[in-house]
Design an enzyme around this catalytic site. Structure first.
Site, mmCIF file in Angstrom:
data_model
loop_
_atom_site.group_PDB
_atom_site.id
_atom_site.type_symbol
_atom_site.label_atom_id
_atom_site.label_comp_id
_atom_site.label_asym_id
_atom_site.label_seq_id
_atom_site.Cartn_x
_atom_site.Cartn_y
_atom_site.Cartn_z
ATOM 1 C CB ALA A 1 -0.923 -0.016 1.219
ATOM 2 N NE ARG B 1 -1.543 5.907 -13.424
ATOM 3 C CZ ARG B 1 -1.554 4.664 -13.919
ATOM 4 N NH1 ARG B 1 -2.127 4.431 -15.086
ATOM 5 N NH2 ARG B 1 -1.001 3.682 -13.256
ATOM 6 C CE LYS C 1 -2.978 3.184 -6.254
ATOM 7 N NZ LYS C 1 -2.499 2.534 -7.487
ATOM 8 C CE1 TYR D 1 -24.308 24.008 19.282
ATOM 9 C CE2 TYR D 1 -24.876 25.060 17.204
ATOM 10 C CZ TYR D 1 -23.929 24.720 18.161
ATOM 11 O OH TYR D 1 -22.617 25.070 17.985
#
Length: 457
Positions: A12, A18, A25, A373
């Site tokens: 990994a 790309r 990735k 809230y």
């Protein structure tokens, strides 16, 4: 197989240039889970008791992410990118512990089927030193070919090195392999770098093992198993395949999907039989749905628990912590967050319920809001069993509406309401005869004057 120990080494370290992203990735997600986590799950299902991640680019970010999806995995850093065999050898310490089987996998192949890994491991149990997972395709251009003789794999040949006859081979290298643990380091250390790129290629161990008279075999899996992700177009392709698999699985397990191609699941979605899902529904992570529920079109659900025979949507949003009990209903254009909707309660339209409990059989009128809230802290609203909340009411938390309480429409409620009490929280209506006509005439005259002034200029 159950007695054989297994280590998975997952590569990994790729930068994924790309992908055009600062994110490593393999941390890009499919179904709400990093693609490398899908690989880890497949390895675990195939019996890999221990996991190793070989990382490079974004090492700290990778370690932080791995702590969530693979907390027991070890990480090793490939300091220089000198090829796949070199990457595997970054985990030399782990491999040297003497596992029966070593699975070598790639963090950017998220669609690998655990069954394909199990088959490769079975070949090792039968005596093979290396088992390569391959796939067949009518268009093999660009792929390495698996060269077999007498039922044995003797080489993996890159297309540029293939003879004209070998280019006709449609059995291709999927990249993943299983290696006998007792032979792994011996084979990896024998890999050289006398090639155009000066790199150490994992595929070379096939020829090395074969040259030493060891058994090397190829197993066959579908093309999807070997699908590697290099850009966002391929990521979307893999997402589509994953979703298609999951939809098919859901329908075979008794779930009705009216328009399957428009429903999107997450990696951990649980959905019971006899549930009906209408078009354009999105399930985020952490959703559990019991049997017999109905999810109407255009609903967005994540982190929610939905009990049997509930009714949700259309256009409903259930956020994390939403807990719907049996036969509860959350209707159109409603949002529920961190709240329990108890058995038979109804939140029908245009309503927000957050940090709350709605008691069994209660009815929440259209346009109701729990004001939970104050800009700094969240507060709780408790609505009792059988309560009736009139339309367009605002319940200012913290507040309790008692069992059987009745809130008049249009109220702003700031104090607790006892059981069975009626509460008003609005100004008394005042009616002035003729005042409406007077206002219309005044407003019309002002508009005409403004229009005339514009025309004069």
């Amino acid at each position: 197989m159950s007695q054989r120990t297994c280590l998975s080494v997952i590569l990994a370290a790729g930068e994924g240039t790309r992908m055009k992203s600062a994110l490593p990735k393999v941390l890009h997600q499919i179904a709400g889970l990093p693609m490398v986590a899908h690989v880890v799950k497949a390895a675990e299902t195939a019996g890999a008791g221990d996991q190793v991640l070989v990382i490079g680019h974004g090492a700290e970010e990778m370690r932080k992410a791995a702590a969530k999806f693979a907390p027991d995995a070890e990480t090793y850093v490939q300091e220089k990118r000198l090829g796949t065999a070199h990457a595997v050898l970054a985990a030399r310490e782990a491999i040297s512990r003497g596992y029966d089987d070593v699975l070598v996998m790639f963090g950017d192949t998220p669609l690998i089927d655990p069954g394909a890994l199990t088959v490769a491991r079975l070949k090792l149990a039968e005596g093979a030193a290396v088992a390569v997972i391959g796939f067949r395709t009518p268009n093999p251009t660009g792929y390495g070919r698996l060269i077999e003789k007498g039922g044995k794999l003797v080489a993996i040949r890159e297309e540029k090195d293939c003879s004209d006859e070998e280019k006709k081979i449609t059995f291709c290298n999927g990249g993943l392999m299983a290696v006998a643990g007792g032979r792994a380091l011996e084979l990896l250390d024998a890999v050289g770098n006398k090639n155009a790129k000066g790199e150490y290629y994992l595929t070379d161990i096939v020829g090395i093992a074969s040259g030493h008279g060891l058994d090397v075999v190829a197993t066959e899996a579908s093309f999807e198993n070997a699908l590697g992700i290099n850009n966002r177009a391929e990521l979307a392709q893999a997402q589509g395949i994953w979703q298609q698999r999951r939809r098919h699985e859901a329908m075979l397990s008794g779930v009705t999907l009216i328009a399957p191609e428009t429903v999107f699941f997450s990696h951990d979605t649980e959905i019971g039989a006899d549930t009906i899902v209408e078009p354009n529904v999105w399930f985020g992570p952490g959703v559990k749905i019991a049997t017999g529920a109905k999810i109407h079109a255009f609903s967005h659900i994540e982190g929610a628990t939905i009990a049997s025979n509930c009714d949700v949507g259309p256009f409903a949003r259930l956020r994390p912590g939403a807990d719907l009990r049996q036969k509860a209903k959350v209707g159109n254009f409603c949002e529920v967050k961190q709240a329990t909707i108890e058995e038979g309660a109804k939140v029908n339209h245009l309503t927000y319920i957050g940090d709350a409990r709605v008691g069994a059989g209660a009815n929440i009128g259209a346009g109701t809001i729990t004001c939970n809230y104050d800009g700094y802290s969240k507060f709780f609203t408790d609505i009792g069993e059988g309560a009736f909340i009139g339309s367009n009411s605002a319940l200012v938390a913290p507040i309790t509406i008692g069992k059987g309480g009745y809130i008049a429409s249009g109220s702003v409620i700031t104090e607790d309401v006892p059981d069975d009490a009626l509460a008003f929280g609005r100004a008394r209506q005042k009616t002035i005869p003729g005042k409406g006509k007077e206002l219309r005439e005044r407003f019309a005259a002002a508009a005409a004057a403004k229009k005339k002034a514009g025309a004069d200029h």
